[in-house]
Scaffold this motif. Structure first.
Motif, PDB file in Angstrom:
ATOM      1  N   ASP A 125      -1.603  22.008  55.427  1.00  0.00           N
ATOM      2  CA  ASP A 125      -2.183  20.678  55.264  1.00  0.00           C
ATOM      3  C   ASP A 125      -1.411  19.633  56.059  1.00  0.00           C
ATOM      4  O   ASP A 125      -1.995  18.747  56.691  1.00  0.00           O
ATOM      5  CB  ASP A 125      -2.218  20.280  53.782  1.00  0.00           C
ATOM      6  CG  ASP A 125      -3.379  20.926  53.039  1.00  0.00           C
ATOM      7  OD1 ASP A 125      -4.303  21.420  53.717  1.00  0.00           O
ATOM      8  OD2 ASP A 125      -3.369  20.938  51.805  1.00  0.00           O
ATOM      9  N   ASP A 132       1.983  11.123  50.530  1.00  0.00           N
ATOM     10  CA  ASP A 132       1.327  12.049  49.606  1.00  0.00           C
ATOM     11  C   ASP A 132      -0.024  12.335  50.252  1.00  0.00           C
ATOM     12  O   ASP A 132      -0.870  11.435  50.343  1.00  0.00           O
ATOM     13  CB  ASP A 132       1.162  11.397  48.229  1.00  0.00           C
ATOM     14  CG  ASP A 132       0.163  12.142  47.367  1.00  0.00           C
ATOM     15  OD1 ASP A 132       0.163  13.380  47.398  1.00  0.00           O
ATOM     16  OD2 ASP A 132      -0.639  11.476  46.671  1.00  0.00           O
ATOM     17  N   GLN A 150      -2.793  13.908  49.625  1.00  0.00           N
ATOM     18  CA  GLN A 150      -4.027  13.652  48.875  1.00  0.00           C
ATOM     19  C   GLN A 150      -4.304  12.157  48.776  1.00  0.00           C
ATOM     20  O   GLN A 150      -5.427  11.696  48.993  1.00  0.00           O
ATOM     21  CB  GLN A 150      -3.930  14.272  47.483  1.00  0.00           C
ATOM     22  CG  GLN A 150      -5.187  14.049  46.647  1.00  0.00           C
ATOM     23  CD  GLN A 150      -5.174  14.836  45.353  1.00  0.00           C
ATOM     24  OE1 GLN A 150      -4.570  15.897  45.286  1.00  0.00           O
ATOM     25  NE2 GLN A 150      -5.833  14.326  44.338  1.00  0.00           N
ATOM     26  N   SER A 207      -7.427  10.113  50.575  1.00  0.00           N
ATOM     27  CA  SER A 207      -8.300   9.334  49.688  1.00  0.00           C
ATOM     28  C   SER A 207      -8.349   7.872  50.119  1.00  0.00           C
ATOM     29  O   SER A 207      -9.390   7.217  50.027  1.00  0.00           O
ATOM     30  CB  SER A 207      -7.816   9.444  48.239  1.00  0.00           C
ATOM     31  OG  SER A 207      -7.919  10.771  47.784  1.00  0.00           O
ATOM     32  N   VAL A 259      -6.051  20.721  49.942  1.00  0.00           N
ATOM     33  CA  VAL A 259      -5.785  20.042  48.682  1.00  0.00           C
ATOM     34  C   VAL A 259      -7.084  19.555  48.074  1.00  0.00           C
ATOM     35  O   VAL A 259      -8.064  19.325  48.759  1.00  0.00           O
ATOM     36  CB  VAL A 259      -4.828  18.835  48.890  1.00  0.00           C
ATOM     37  CG1 VAL A 259      -3.461  19.306  49.325  1.00  0.00           C
ATOM     38  CG2 VAL A 259      -5.400  17.841  49.880  1.00  0.00           C
ATOM     39  N   SER A 260      -7.094  19.413  46.761  1.00  0.00           N
ATOM     40  CA  SER A 260      -8.279  18.924  46.064  1.00  0.00           C
ATOM     41  C   SER A 260      -8.308  17.406  46.105  1.00  0.00           C
ATOM     42  O   SER A 260      -7.387  16.739  45.652  1.00  0.00           O
ATOM     43  CB  SER A 260      -8.251  19.389  44.601  1.00  0.00           C
ATOM     44  OG  SER A 260      -9.305  18.811  43.881  1.00  0.00           O
ATOM     45  N   ILE A 261      -9.373  16.856  46.692  1.00  0.00           N
ATOM     46  CA  ILE A 261      -9.473  15.411  46.854  1.00  0.00           C
ATOM     47  C   ILE A 261     -10.649  14.885  46.050  1.00  0.00           C
ATOM     48  O   ILE A 261     -11.795  15.240  46.302  1.00  0.00           O
ATOM     49  CB  ILE A 261      -9.648  15.042  48.338  1.00  0.00           C
ATOM     50  CG1 ILE A 261      -8.440  15.525  49.133  1.00  0.00           C
ATOM     51  CG2 ILE A 261      -9.847  13.545  48.514  1.00  0.00           C
ATOM     52  CD1 ILE A 261      -8.642  15.499  50.614  1.00  0.00           C
ATOM     53  N   THR A 318     -12.277  11.623  45.493  1.00  0.00           N
ATOM     54  CA  THR A 318     -12.324  10.224  45.901  1.00  0.00           C
ATOM     55  C   THR A 318     -12.892   9.347  44.803  1.00  0.00           C
ATOM     56  O   THR A 318     -12.561   8.168  44.708  1.00  0.00           O
ATOM     57  CB  THR A 318     -13.170  10.063  47.175  1.00  0.00           C
ATOM     58  OG1 THR A 318     -14.466  10.634  46.960  1.00  0.00           O
ATOM     59  CG2 THR A 318     -12.528  10.778  48.343  1.00  0.00           C
TER      60      THR A 318
END
Length: 201
Positions: free
Chosen positions: A66, A93, A95, A99, A135-137, A139
């Motif tokens: 990532d 960070d 994520q 976002s 990564v889990s995003i 929004t």
């Protein structure tokens, strides 16, 4: 293209690490070289990006795919070179950064080194909707928490304080989502909350 290196971490400087791969020492420039401190004199796999221009060749290193992916996307943005991308990665960070791009939060983006308002808008223009990370995003979640998120500078200072206390980047990143839920706090409150979370883990 050199996608990764696997060898013995032999040396760390302020800007790079040196990896011995079958007797050949490769210098790899990293955002946070000392994040690899625990692997000194041990075998290590580092994701790399081989940056080539007419007058320079540099290997840039990353702890995971990532980080590498975000680096390659950042250097594609007009006005951001490898050094600027590394400066961002050094305190990001992932994520939260992605976002911020998705919700067009240029105020958040300008808190990073070397990112002015013009560059922040360019990042949003070039990368919004185009970042596909592992990564889990969520929004929507970040949109709901936008007004209550902690000041980015306070969060960065808290991370540095935790590193000084001996916590690793991995440990610190594991609690960032929870810290983001607690709204604006001063640095002392943020560190106290972080320590409480780390002790639970």
């Amino acid at each position: 293209m050199i996608a990764y290196l696997k060898g013995i971490l032999t040396y760390i400087t302020d800007e790079s690490i040196v990896i011995d791969v079958h007797g050949v020492g490769y210098e790899v420039v990293c955002a946070n070289p000392f994040a690899f401190q625990t692997s000194i004199n041990k075998e290590l796999l580092v994701n790399t990006y081989h940056y080539v221009r007419e007058d320079i060749q540099v290997l840039y290193g990353f702890k995971n795919e990532d980080e590498k992916y975000l680096f390659t996307k950042l250097i594609s943005v007009s006005g951001i070179g490898p050094k600027g991308a590394l400066a961002i990665l050094g305190s990001v960070d992932i994520q939260g950064f992605v976002s911020a791009i998705e919700r067009e939060d240029d105020k958040f983006l300008t808190s990073f080194p070397g990112v002015g308002k013009k560059t922040a808008r360019q990042i949003i223009l070039d990368l919004k909707g185009k970042l596909q990370l592992n990564v889990s995003i969520d929004t929507g979640l970040f949109e709901e928490q936008k007004d209550s998120q902690p000041n980015n500078q306070v969060l960065l200072e808290a991370q540095e304080a935790l590193k000084t206390l001996g916590y690793t980047d991995k440990e610190i990143k594991s609690i960032l989502p929870e810290l983001n839920k607690h709204g604006n706090q001063d640095i002392d409150e943020m560190v106290r909350k972080a320590l409480a979370l780390l002790m639970k883990n």
